[in-house]
Design an enzyme around this catalytic site. Structure first.
Site, short mmCIF file in Angstrom:
data_model
loop_
_atom_site.label_atom_id
_atom_site.label_comp_id
_atom_site.label_asym_id
_atom_site.label_seq_id
_atom_site.Cartn_x
_atom_site.Cartn_y
_atom_site.Cartn_z
N LYS A 272 18.41 33.49 60.36
CA LYS A 272 18.63 33.90 61.84
C LYS A 272 17.06 34.22 62.30
CE LYS A 272 21.13 37.58 59.47
NZ LYS A 272 21.64 39.16 58.73
N GLN B 245 17.90 43.97 56.19
CA GLN B 245 19.03 43.45 55.20
C GLN B 245 19.51 44.10 53.97
OE1 GLN B 245 19.92 40.19 56.40
NE2 GLN B 245 20.66 40.06 55.37
N ASP C 43 22.78 44.84 63.83
CA ASP C 43 24.22 45.01 62.61
C ASP C 43 24.97 46.18 63.34
OD1 ASP C 43 23.42 43.81 60.60
OD2 ASP C 43 21.93 44.60 59.63
N1 GUN Z 1 23.64 41.50 54.28
C1 GUN Z 1 24.22 40.49 53.97
N2 GUN Z 1 25.19 40.12 55.71
C2 GUN Z 1 24.61 41.37 56.23
C3 GUN Z 1 24.62 41.33 57.48
O1 GUN Z 1 25.48 41.27 58.25
N3 GUN Z 1 24.03 42.74 58.11
C4 GUN Z 1 22.53 42.83 57.17
N4 GUN Z 1 22.09 43.99 57.76
N5 GUN Z 1 22.78 42.97 56.32
C5 GUN Z 1 23.30 41.83 55.68
#
Ligand code: GUN
Length: 288
Positions: free
Chosen positions: A52, A96, A119
């Site tokens: 990311k 995350q 998110d």
């Molecule tokens: N863990 C797996 N996918 C995601 C996501 O799209 N956002 C977040 N915050 N954690 C994740």
């Protein structure tokens, strides 16, 4: 069978965003900024957050990545979120998931300023998704919808069957497809006679994280199949259905499928970048 190429579309989205960011930076004299927090050292999560950050940097988004020790307390995490909430130059905050067991995920997600919640997992954004076109939409469902639209897959009036009811994918995906005028069925681990429902899915979204639960017999002829699963099998990435043992029968039956890798994964990241730029634009608009 058509392969729905998420890598190619994500690349295009990133090119367009990079140009937009260059223009916005000149106008507002600051770059968009995302802060990512990961608690713990799970190797898969570390690779996700690094990916990311890399994608942000490629298109001109500043990205601070904090990898905190597993022993971080909930109060310490909440204090960091509070600091970032109050920082005017921080546009987006992403914690995350999953978090360690001693931290309450709901409390943490609610602590993020919903205007910085890239998110779309804050209760305010979850609610807005039901009633407003202005919600910040969770990245994976948003990416799936963008891919289906870019590939001219008709959605209105179609029966969309979703396997999985997670807050990250299944539930927001259902809302999004309803908004797009599909008829939606959500299946999950307690669903009885799963095959009877999946066989009705003109669009079938597999987001249950369970490899080979769905086989070719369970598909409707001509279905568009979206595979959200990512599994590492002997060092090779495969989906929940894509590259499964039933691959030839699936190819005969489905009209289109998202590959793994190169389908939903890159689209999730592209949608995150779009969300960061969106919250930045809302923030600079308020500063004017
Ligand atoms: N863990 C797996 N996918 C995601 C996501 O799209 N956002 C977040 N915050 N954690 C994740």
């Amino acid at each position: 069978m058509k392969i729905l190429n998420g890598t190619a579309l994500a690349k295009k989205i990133k090119l367009v965003l990079a140009i937009e960011i260059e223009y916005l930076m000149k106008k507002h004299e600051r770059a968009p900024k995302l802060c990512i927090i990961l608690v713990g050292d799970d190797p898969v999560s570390i690779s996700y957050v690094q990916n990311k950050k890399k994608s942000c940097n490629e298109i001109g988004i500043l990205c601070d990545l904090s990898i905190l020790p597993y022993s971080t307390t909930q109060d310490e995490l909440l204090a960091l979120i509070e600091t970032l909430n109050n920082h005017v130059d921080v546009d987006g905050i992403l914690v995350q998931l999953p978090l360690p067991k001693h931290i309450d995920q709901t409390v943490v997600l609610q602590a993020i300023d919903y205007k910085k919640d890239v998110d779309g997992l804050h209760p305010m954004n979850v609610g807005l998704l039901n009633i407003s076109p202005d919600a910040i939409i969770p990245c994976t469902p948003k990416g799936i919808l963008s891919l289906l639209k870019a590939e001219d897959i008709p959605i209105t009036g179609k029966h969309c069957v979703i396997i999985g009811r997670s807050n990250l994918v299944g539930k927001p995906m259902a809302q999004l497809m309803l908004r797009e005028n599909a008829s939606v069925t959500v299946c999950h681990s307690k669903t009885k006679d799963l095959a009877c429902l999946t066989q009705q899915g003109e669009i079938l979204i597999i987001a249950i994280g369970h490899r080979q639960l769905v086989n070719a017999d369970m598909l409707k002829e001509g279905a568009v199949v979206v595979d959200v699963g990512i599994n590492n099998v002997d060092g090779k990435l495969v989906g929940d259905i894509y590259n499964s043992i039933d691959v030839t029968n699936i190819e005969k039956k489905a009209a289109a499928i998202t590959p793994v890798p190169g389908g939903v994964g890159p689209m999730t990241i592209a949608s995150l970048l779009e969300n960061v730029v969106e919250v930045y634009k809302r923030s600079v608009r308020n500063e004017e």
